[in-house]
Design an enzyme around this catalytic site. Sequence first.
Site, PDB file in Angstrom:
ATOM      1  N   PHE A 126     -35.087 -20.054  25.525  1.00 22.90           N
ATOM      2  CA  PHE A 126     -36.221 -20.581  24.759  1.00 22.90           C
ATOM      3  C   PHE A 126     -35.656 -21.182  23.483  1.00 22.90           C
ATOM      4  O   PHE A 126     -35.247 -20.442  22.578  1.00 22.90           O
ATOM      5  CB  PHE A 126     -37.157 -19.403  24.468  1.00 22.90           C
ATOM      6  CG  PHE A 126     -38.389 -19.721  23.682  1.00 22.90           C
ATOM      7  CD1 PHE A 126     -39.506 -20.274  24.294  1.00 22.90           C
ATOM      8  CD2 PHE A 126     -38.448 -19.437  22.323  1.00 22.90           C
ATOM      9  CE1 PHE A 126     -40.661 -20.541  23.561  1.00 22.90           C
ATOM     10  CE2 PHE A 126     -39.596 -19.705  21.586  1.00 22.90           C
ATOM     11  CZ  PHE A 126     -40.703 -20.261  22.216  1.00 22.90           C
ATOM     12  N   SER A 135     -38.473 -19.781  10.441  1.00 26.32           N
ATOM     13  CA  SER A 135     -39.851 -19.282  10.406  1.00 26.32           C
ATOM     14  C   SER A 135     -40.861 -20.418  10.509  1.00 26.32           C
ATOM     15  O   SER A 135     -41.989 -20.207  10.961  1.00 26.32           O
ATOM     16  CB  SER A 135     -40.087 -18.491   9.112  1.00 26.32           C
ATOM     17  OG  SER A 135     -39.265 -17.358   9.090  1.00 26.32           O
ATOM     18  N   ILE A 160     -29.982 -19.063  20.153  1.00 20.90           N
ATOM     19  CA  ILE A 160     -30.784 -19.128  21.378  1.00 20.90           C
ATOM     20  C   ILE A 160     -30.271 -18.136  22.428  1.00 20.90           C
ATOM     21  O   ILE A 160     -29.169 -18.299  22.970  1.00 20.90           O
ATOM     22  CB  ILE A 160     -30.816 -20.574  21.940  1.00 20.90           C
ATOM     23  CG1 ILE A 160     -31.259 -21.558  20.832  1.00 20.90           C
ATOM     24  CG2 ILE A 160     -31.740 -20.648  23.154  1.00 20.90           C
ATOM     25  CD1 ILE A 160     -32.584 -21.230  20.143  1.00 20.90           C
ATOM     26  N   ASP A 243     -46.540 -15.054  22.031  1.00 20.27           N
ATOM     27  CA  ASP A 243     -47.416 -13.897  22.271  1.00 20.27           C
ATOM     28  C   ASP A 243     -46.807 -13.009  23.361  1.00 20.27           C
ATOM     29  O   ASP A 243     -46.703 -11.791  23.208  1.00 20.27           O
ATOM     30  CB  ASP A 243     -48.821 -14.349  22.708  1.00 20.27           C
ATOM     31  CG  ASP A 243     -49.757 -14.524  21.509  1.00 20.27           C
ATOM     32  OD1 ASP A 243     -49.344 -14.220  20.374  1.00 20.27           O
ATOM     33  OD2 ASP A 243     -50.903 -14.962  21.722  1.00 20.27           O
ATOM     34  N   ARG A 271     -26.137  21.048  18.181  1.00 18.89           N
ATOM     35  CA  ARG A 271     -25.317  21.130  16.966  1.00 18.89           C
ATOM     36  C   ARG A 271     -25.729  22.330  16.107  1.00 18.89           C
ATOM     37  O   ARG A 271     -26.908  22.492  15.778  1.00 18.89           O
ATOM     38  CB  ARG A 271     -25.510  19.831  16.151  1.00 18.89           C
ATOM     39  CG  ARG A 271     -24.805  19.800  14.826  1.00 18.89           C
ATOM     40  CD  ARG A 271     -23.324  19.657  14.998  1.00 18.89           C
ATOM     41  NE  ARG A 271     -22.637  19.475  13.727  1.00 18.89           N
ATOM     42  CZ  ARG A 271     -21.324  19.524  13.601  1.00 18.89           C
ATOM     43  NH1 ARG A 271     -20.552  19.741  14.669  1.00 18.89           N
ATOM     44  NH2 ARG A 271     -20.756  19.343  12.426  1.00 18.89           N
ATOM     45  N   GLN A 282     -35.926  22.968   8.947  1.00 17.03           N
ATOM     46  CA  GLN A 282     -37.212  22.299   8.692  1.00 17.03           C
ATOM     47  C   GLN A 282     -37.042  20.813   8.392  1.00 17.03           C
ATOM     48  O   GLN A 282     -37.821  19.979   8.845  1.00 17.03           O
ATOM     49  CB  GLN A 282     -37.943  22.984   7.536  1.00 17.03           C
ATOM     50  CG  GLN A 282     -38.448  24.362   7.925  1.00 17.03           C
ATOM     51  CD  GLN A 282     -39.189  25.040   6.799  1.00 17.03           C
ATOM     52  OE1 GLN A 282     -39.151  24.613   5.646  1.00 17.03           O
ATOM     53  NE2 GLN A 282     -39.872  26.127   7.121  1.00 17.03           N
ATOM     54  N   GLN A 339     -29.080   9.788  10.990  1.00 18.37           N
ATOM     55  CA  GLN A 339     -29.111  10.878  10.001  1.00 18.37           C
ATOM     56  C   GLN A 339     -29.041  12.245  10.693  1.00 18.37           C
ATOM     57  O   GLN A 339     -28.314  13.139  10.251  1.00 18.37           O
ATOM     58  CB  GLN A 339     -30.393  10.757   9.157  1.00 18.37           C
ATOM     59  CG  GLN A 339     -30.391  11.571   7.890  1.00 18.37           C
ATOM     60  CD  GLN A 339     -29.390  11.050   6.859  1.00 18.37           C
ATOM     61  OE1 GLN A 339     -28.940   9.916   6.949  1.00 18.37           O
ATOM     62  NE2 GLN A 339     -29.013  11.895   5.921  1.00 18.37           N
ATOM     63  N   GLU A 366     -38.362 -13.695  16.932  1.00 15.39           N
ATOM     64  CA  GLU A 366     -39.731 -13.908  17.439  1.00 15.39           C
ATOM     65  C   GLU A 366     -40.759 -13.731  16.309  1.00 15.39           C
ATOM     66  O   GLU A 366     -41.839 -13.177  16.510  1.00 15.39           O
ATOM     67  CB  GLU A 366     -40.004 -13.014  18.649  1.00 15.39           C
ATOM     68  CG  GLU A 366     -39.002 -13.334  19.760  1.00 15.39           C
ATOM     69  CD  GLU A 366     -39.365 -12.845  21.120  1.00 15.39           C
ATOM     70  OE1 GLU A 366     -40.561 -12.600  21.370  1.00 15.39           O
ATOM     71  OE2 GLU A 366     -38.455 -12.719  21.947  1.00 15.39           O
ATOM     72  N   GLY A 367     -40.383 -14.211  15.153  1.00 13.04           N
ATOM     73  CA  GLY A 367     -41.246 -14.101  13.977  1.00 13.04           C
ATOM     74  C   GLY A 367     -40.865 -12.870  13.190  1.00 13.04           C
ATOM     75  O   GLY A 367     -40.992 -11.742  13.690  1.00 13.04           O
TER      76      GLY A 367
HETATM   77  C1  LIG Z   1     -29.922 -12.331  17.900  1.00  7.63           C
HETATM   78  C2  LIG Z   1     -30.959 -13.399  17.717  1.00  7.63           C
HETATM   79  C3  LIG Z   1     -31.562 -13.948  18.844  1.00  7.63           C
HETATM   80  C4  LIG Z   1     -32.497 -14.979  18.698  1.00  7.63           C
HETATM   81  N1  LIG Z   1     -33.051 -15.563  19.823  1.00  7.63           N
HETATM   82  C5  LIG Z   1     -33.803 -16.683  19.678  1.00  7.63           C
HETATM   83  C6  LIG Z   1     -34.241 -17.424  20.832  1.00  7.63           C
HETATM   84  O1  LIG Z   1     -33.971 -17.047  21.988  1.00  7.63           O
HETATM   85  N2  LIG Z   1     -34.926 -18.580  20.625  1.00  7.63           N
HETATM   86  C7  LIG Z   1     -35.229 -19.038  19.389  1.00  7.63           C
HETATM   87  O2  LIG Z   1     -35.834 -20.111  19.284  1.00  7.63           O
HETATM   88  N3  LIG Z   1     -34.856 -18.346  18.273  1.00  7.63           N
HETATM   89  C8  LIG Z   1     -34.146 -17.191  18.398  1.00  7.63           C
HETATM   90  N4  LIG Z   1     -33.729 -16.499  17.273  1.00  7.63           N
HETATM   91  C9  LIG Z   1     -34.064 -17.033  15.958  1.00  7.63           C
HETATM   92  C10 LIG Z   1     -35.086 -16.209  15.205  1.00  7.63           C
HETATM   93  O3  LIG Z   1     -36.344 -16.301  15.824  1.00  7.63           O
HETATM   94  C11 LIG Z   1     -35.074 -16.690  13.747  1.00  7.63           C
HETATM   95  O4  LIG Z   1     -33.867 -16.248  13.187  1.00  7.63           O
HETATM   96  C12 LIG Z   1     -36.282 -16.182  12.973  1.00  7.63           C
HETATM   97  O5  LIG Z   1     -37.436 -16.823  13.410  1.00  7.63           O
HETATM   98  C13 LIG Z   1     -36.152 -16.380  11.454  1.00  7.63           C
HETATM   99  O6  LIG Z   1     -35.753 -17.680  11.140  1.00  7.63           O
HETATM  100  P1  LIG Z   1     -34.525 -17.892  10.125  1.00  7.63           P
HETATM  101  O7  LIG Z   1     -33.399 -17.071  10.631  1.00  7.63           O
HETATM  102  O8  LIG Z   1     -34.293 -19.343   9.971  1.00  7.63           O
HETATM  103  O9  LIG Z   1     -35.008 -17.261   8.769  1.00  7.63           O
HETATM  104  P2  LIG Z   1     -35.911 -17.963   7.618  1.00  7.63           P
HETATM  105  O10 LIG Z   1     -37.103 -18.612   8.238  1.00  7.63           O
HETATM  106  O11 LIG Z   1     -35.022 -18.799   6.785  1.00  7.63           O
HETATM  107  O12 LIG Z   1     -36.387 -16.705   6.800  1.00  7.63           O
HETATM  108  C14 LIG Z   1     -35.583 -16.058   5.811  1.00  7.63           C
HETATM  109  C15 LIG Z   1     -36.440 -15.012   5.107  1.00  7.63           C
HETATM  110  O13 LIG Z   1     -37.545 -15.651   4.451  1.00  7.63           O
HETATM  111  C16 LIG Z   1     -38.764 -15.076   4.882  1.00  7.63           C
HETATM  112  N5  LIG Z   1     -39.807 -16.108   4.926  1.00  7.63           N
HETATM  113  C17 LIG Z   1     -39.743 -17.336   5.504  1.00  7.63           C
HETATM  114  N6  LIG Z   1     -40.899 -17.998   5.338  1.00  7.63           N
HETATM  115  C18 LIG Z   1     -41.724 -17.171   4.654  1.00  7.63           C
HETATM  116  C19 LIG Z   1     -43.056 -17.273   4.167  1.00  7.63           C
HETATM  117  N7  LIG Z   1     -43.815 -18.354   4.391  1.00  7.63           N
HETATM  118  N8  LIG Z   1     -43.563 -16.236   3.471  1.00  7.63           N
HETATM  119  C20 LIG Z   1     -42.832 -15.100   3.289  1.00  7.63           C
HETATM  120  N9  LIG Z   1     -41.571 -14.947   3.709  1.00  7.63           N
HETATM  121  C21 LIG Z   1     -41.031 -15.967   4.393  1.00  7.63           C
HETATM  122  C22 LIG Z   1     -38.473 -14.515   6.276  1.00  7.63           C
HETATM  123  O14 LIG Z   1     -39.386 -13.510   6.647  1.00  7.63           O
HETATM  124  C23 LIG Z   1     -37.055 -13.993   6.067  1.00  7.63           C
HETATM  125  O15 LIG Z   1     -37.110 -12.744   5.475  1.00  7.63           O
HETATM  126  C24 LIG Z   1     -32.841 -15.430  17.407  1.00  7.63           C
HETATM  127  C25 LIG Z   1     -32.252 -14.840  16.280  1.00  7.63           C
HETATM  128  C26 LIG Z   1     -31.316 -13.855  16.409  1.00  7.63           C
HETATM  129  C27 LIG Z   1     -30.688 -13.285  15.181  1.00  7.63           C
END
Ligand SMILES: Cc1cc2nc3c(=O)[nH]c(=O)nc-3n(C[C@H](O)[C@H](O)[C@H](O)COP(=O)(O)OP(=O)(O)OC[C@H]3O[C@@H](n4cnc5c(N)ncnc54)[C@H](O)[C@@H]3O)c2cc1C
Length: 386
Positions: A126, A135, A160, A243, A271, A282, A339, A366-367
Site C-alpha cells: 500500500f 500524516s 512501504i 479503516d 522468578r 504487590q 519491567q 496507519e495514522g
Molecule cells: C515500519 C513502518 C511501516 C510503514 N508502512 C507503511 C505502508 O505500508 N504504507 C504507507 O503508505 N505508509 C507506511 N508507513 C508510513 C507511516 O504511515 C507514516 O510514517 C505515518 O503516517 C506518519 O508520517 P510521517 O512519518 O511522515 O510523520 P509526520 O507526518 O511528519 O509526523 C511527525 C509528527 O508530527 C505529528 N503531526 C503531524 N501532523 C499533525 C497535526 N496536524 N496535528 C498534530 N500533530 C501532527 C505526528 O503525529 C507525528 O508525531 C510505515 C511506517 C513505518 C515506520
Amino acid sequence: MAEPTERTPTEELDALRRTVREFCDRELRPQARDRDRGEVYPAELVPQLAELGILGSGLPEDLGGAGLAYDGYRAVIEEVGAADSSIRSLVSVNVGLVGKSIVAWGTDEQKQRWVPGLCRGELGAFGLTEPAAGSNPSQMVTKAVKDADGWTIDGSKIFITNGSEGAVTMVFARAIVDGEDRGVTCFLVPQDSDGYNGTKIHGKLGLRAGDTAEIAFERVRVGDDAILGEVGGGMKVALSALDNGRFSLASGAVGLAREALEVSLRYAGEREQWGSAIAGKQLVQEMLAAMHVDIQAATGLLDQAEAKLLAGQRATLEISTAKLFATEASVRCADRAVQVHGGYGYIDEYPVQRLLRDARVTTLYEGTTQVQHLIIGRILTGVSAF
Ligand SMILES: Cc1cc2nc3c(=O)[nH]c(=O)nc-3n(C[C@H](O)[C@H](O)[C@H](O)COP(=O)(O)OP(=O)(O)OC[C@H]3O[C@@H](n4cnc5c(N)ncnc54)[C@H](O)[C@@H]3O)c2cc1C
C-alpha cells in the site's frame, strides 16, 4: 462479494484461534528472535501462511480467500500479532489494506487478476506515504501523467510494507490529464514493472524482519485498467483501506499486549526474590493487573468496531478509537513486561524487548496517535483541526 455479516459461531472461532495459535507456536515463535536479530525476511514462511489461509483470511472464498468475517479475521490477526509483529504487518497489509480494497473498489478483471495471487502469497503493498507527505498524504507529489496509451508514473514512496518483496503495489499518485491535476488516484502497479525500484530500509527499531521499502518510480508505465476506483478518487480508496488496516492493526496490537502479559505472568511465577515468586509482590501484581485492564479495554473497543463492521456499517469512529487505544496500550503493556522481567527483559533471551520495539511503530503508522485524536475530534465536533 459483500463482506460476510454473520457472526462466526463461537466454537468455530475457538477452533480457528487454536489452529492459528498452534501454527504460530510451531512455525513463527521459535525463530522470531533470530529473524529480529538478523533482519531476516521470512520468505520461507510466506507459502505456509498462504497454505493455512492466513494470507487470504479476510478475503472472499470465490477469489481464493478463507472467507472469514471480520471476527474470524480479527482472531487470526490477533494470534499472528502475538507471535511475530513483522509477520502480522505483512498479513495486515496484504489482506486489510490491499486485498479488501481491491475487493471493494476493483473491477471483476482486477479482482481476478490480483486477489487469488494475494491469497497464494504474491503479496500486496500500500503505497501512500512519501518523504514529504506522511500524516498529510494529500500533499503527495508522485504523479501519473496521462497519454494516449496509458499513464507514466514518476515519484517516490517511503516506509512501504511489502514494497520490495511483493507482487503488486497500490500506488497513490496525482493524475495529470492534459496538464491538469485531477487529484489523487490509486493505481495497481506490478512490482516487476520497468522503472519500479523498491529498496528495503534497514536499521528499524522494530518489525526488523519485515519488508519496509522505499520505492522510486522512474517512468513506470501502466494502462487505464490499473486504476483502482476512479480518477481523482484515490483518497476515498485510501481512507476506506485505512479503516480496514487500522482494525487489523488494533487486533494485532491486542495480540501483542496479550503476549506481553502471558510471558510476564509466566516469568513472575518463576522468578523468586526475597525467597518467593515476584508474582506475589504487590507492586508486580499492580503491573500485571494494569496490563490486564489495558487488554480488556482494548478488546472492548475492538468489539464495538467489529459489531459495526459485521452489521455492514462504516465504523471510522469506532476503528480510530480502537486503533488509538489498542496501540498505545500495546506499548504500555510491552514496557511493563520489560519491567516485570527486570534486567532479563532488556536482553533478547526473552521476547519482551522485541515486543516493546515492535509495539512502538503501531502508534506511528496507519495514522499516528495524534492523527487518530484529530479524526475522532473531527467526527465528534464536525470541525477539522488538522
Ligand atoms: C515500519 C513502518 C511501516 C510503514 N508502512 C507503511 C505502508 O505500508 N504504507 C504507507 O503508505 N505508509 C507506511 N508507513 C508510513 C507511516 O504511515 C507514516 O510514517 C505515518 O503516517 C506518519 O508520517 P510521517 O512519518 O511522515 O510523520 P509526520 O507526518 O511528519 O509526523 C511527525 C509528527 O508530527 C505529528 N503531526 C503531524 N501532523 C499533525 C497535526 N496536524 N496535528 C498534530 N500533530 C501532527 C505526528 O503525529 C507525528 O508525531 C510505515 C511506517 C513505518 C515506520
